[in-house]
Design a protein around this motif. Structure first.
Motif, PDB file in Angstrom:
ATOM      1  N   ILE A   1       0.185  -4.110 -17.056  1.00  0.00           N
ATOM      2  CA  ILE A   1      -0.454  -3.029 -16.297  1.00  0.00           C
ATOM      3  C   ILE A   1      -1.569  -2.454 -17.160  1.00  0.00           C
ATOM      4  O   ILE A   1      -1.312  -1.882 -18.217  1.00  0.00           O
ATOM      5  CB  ILE A   1       0.563  -1.927 -15.929  1.00  0.00           C
ATOM      6  CG1 ILE A   1       1.708  -2.511 -15.101  1.00  0.00           C
ATOM      7  CG2 ILE A   1      -0.127  -0.790 -15.166  1.00  0.00           C
ATOM      8  CD1 ILE A   1       2.837  -1.529 -14.821  1.00  0.00           C
ATOM      9  N   VAL A   2      -2.801  -2.603 -16.699  1.00  0.00           N
ATOM     10  CA  VAL A   2      -3.952  -2.169 -17.496  1.00  0.00           C
ATOM     11  C   VAL A   2      -4.698  -0.998 -16.848  1.00  0.00           C
ATOM     12  O   VAL A   2      -5.610  -0.433 -17.454  1.00  0.00           O
ATOM     13  CB  VAL A   2      -4.936  -3.333 -17.735  1.00  0.00           C
ATOM     14  CG1 VAL A   2      -4.271  -4.408 -18.574  1.00  0.00           C
ATOM     15  CG2 VAL A   2      -5.432  -3.916 -16.419  1.00  0.00           C
ATOM     16  N   ASP A   3      -4.303  -0.628 -15.643  1.00  0.00           N
ATOM     17  CA  ASP A   3      -4.939   0.492 -14.949  1.00  0.00           C
ATOM     18  C   ASP A   3      -4.166   1.780 -15.267  1.00  0.00           C
ATOM     19  O   ASP A   3      -2.965   1.860 -15.000  1.00  0.00           O
ATOM     20  CB  ASP A   3      -4.936   0.253 -13.443  1.00  0.00           C
ATOM     21  CG  ASP A   3      -5.597   1.384 -12.682  1.00  0.00           C
ATOM     22  OD1 ASP A   3      -4.918   2.384 -12.398  1.00  0.00           O
ATOM     23  OD2 ASP A   3      -6.793   1.267 -12.385  1.00  0.00           O
ATOM     24  N   PRO A   4      -4.826   2.805 -15.856  1.00  0.00           N
ATOM     25  CA  PRO A   4      -4.136   4.039 -16.246  1.00  0.00           C
ATOM     26  C   PRO A   4      -3.383   4.720 -15.104  1.00  0.00           C
ATOM     27  O   PRO A   4      -2.252   5.192 -15.293  1.00  0.00           O
ATOM     28  CB  PRO A   4      -5.273   4.928 -16.765  1.00  0.00           C
ATOM     29  CG  PRO A   4      -6.302   3.963 -17.240  1.00  0.00           C
ATOM     30  CD  PRO A   4      -6.243   2.809 -16.272  1.00  0.00           C
ATOM     31  N   ALA A   5      -4.003   4.784 -13.930  1.00  0.00           N
ATOM     32  CA  ALA A   5      -3.350   5.435 -12.789  1.00  0.00           C
ATOM     33  C   ALA A   5      -2.067   4.700 -12.398  1.00  0.00           C
ATOM     34  O   ALA A   5      -1.027   5.322 -12.143  1.00  0.00           O
ATOM     35  CB  ALA A   5      -4.310   5.503 -11.599  1.00  0.00           C
ATOM     36  N   LEU A   6      -2.136   3.381 -12.354  1.00  0.00           N
ATOM     37  CA  LEU A   6      -0.956   2.588 -12.005  1.00  0.00           C
ATOM     38  C   LEU A   6       0.116   2.710 -13.086  1.00  0.00           C
ATOM     39  O   LEU A   6       1.315   2.741 -12.790  1.00  0.00           O
ATOM     40  CB  LEU A   6      -1.338   1.112 -11.830  1.00  0.00           C
ATOM     41  CG  LEU A   6      -2.206   0.775 -10.620  1.00  0.00           C
ATOM     42  CD1 LEU A   6      -2.553  -0.725 -10.615  1.00  0.00           C
ATOM     43  CD2 LEU A   6      -1.488   1.150  -9.319  1.00  0.00           C
TER      44      LEU A   6
END
Length: 259
Positions: free
Chosen positions: A172-177
């Protein structure tokens, strides 16, 4: 209760301490005597002795007896003497025996996890982990479960300083996710690493709390994705949460008593 080979006066003193500890407002001599079926003069003598040593104190207004502050001194010394690795090891060894998989114990340090313990299990599995080695938090089950119980400011600080680098196609590389993932982890009480750190390896991790109810460590079960099926993970989550509660209890946590 079995009283063989026990000193009766000591046993009675401990019974009295237990009774007094159950009521915040304290207990009177008659109330105590009725509960342990000994005469009031004997209860009074024991209370007086305990009071002398600071284990019991009497409220001058109500004349009821409460626990003394000597217990705080003793409990603080006990907590200081508790060693995480020592307390956790028997439970982790049992977990290794039950699952035959790799077991890790880690602590948080400067935005990463550090391996304190690794048990190899009996199944074939090659991992990069090693006692003393560091690992990222965002793509490991142990890292995610620790982050999920840290303050939001600390989580954002870790993301800002360490980033969310891609280790596999499933990281997981997306901060929000990632923040949503941490919210989910906290709600369910465990974290998963679904090949997010190493290809072909799936892990499930749970938190360990201390007497202040802060997360102080995490541990995990790691195996090949082929063995760590959805069905098996569903079974292991029950086991790992239970083991986490037992270790936390050894460290003085009360959360271990909450289902």
């Amino acid at each position: 209760m079995e009283r063989v080979n026990m000193v009766k006066s000591v046993s009675r003193a401990l019974d009295i301490i237990n009774i007094v500890s159950m009521k915040k407002t304290g207990c009177g001599v008659t109330e105590i005597a009725n509960q342990i079926d000994i005469n009031k003069s004997s209860v009074y003598r024991i209370l007086t002795t305990l009071e002398k040593y600071g284990y019991i104190e009497q409220d001058l207004d109500s004349e009821k007896y409460k626990l003394g502050y000597q217990f705080l001194d003793i409990s603080s010394r006990l907590l200081e003497s508790i060693d995480l690795r020592t307390e956790a090891k028997p439970f982790l060894e049992e977990l290794e025996s039950q699952t035959n998989e790799v077991i890790h114990l880690v602590v948080y340090d400067e935005g990463e996890v550090v391996y304190l313990e690794k048990m190899e299990g009996t199944e074939t599995l090659r991992m990069h982990s090693k006692v003393g080695r560091r690992a990222p938090m965002h793509c490991t089950a142990v890292g995610k479960v620790i982050l999920s119980y840290l303050p939001d400011t600390k989580v954002l600080e870790v993301i800002d300083t360490k980033g969310l680098p891609k280790h596999t196609d499933r990281t997981i590389v997306d901060p929000a996710l990632f923040l949503e993932e941490l919210k989910k982890v906290r709600q369910q009480g465990y974290a998963l690493d679904l090949e997010e750190n190493e290809n072909g390896i799936t892990c499930i991790g749970a938190p360990i709390f201390d007497n202040t109810e802060n997360v102080v460590a995490a541990f995990s079960i790691s195996g090949t994705t082929m063995r760590m099926t959805e069905e098996r993970l569903a079974e292991l989550k029950v086991t790992i949460i239970d083991v986490g509660k037992k270790i936390s209890m050894r460290l003085g946590s009360r959360q271990s008593q909450v289902v």
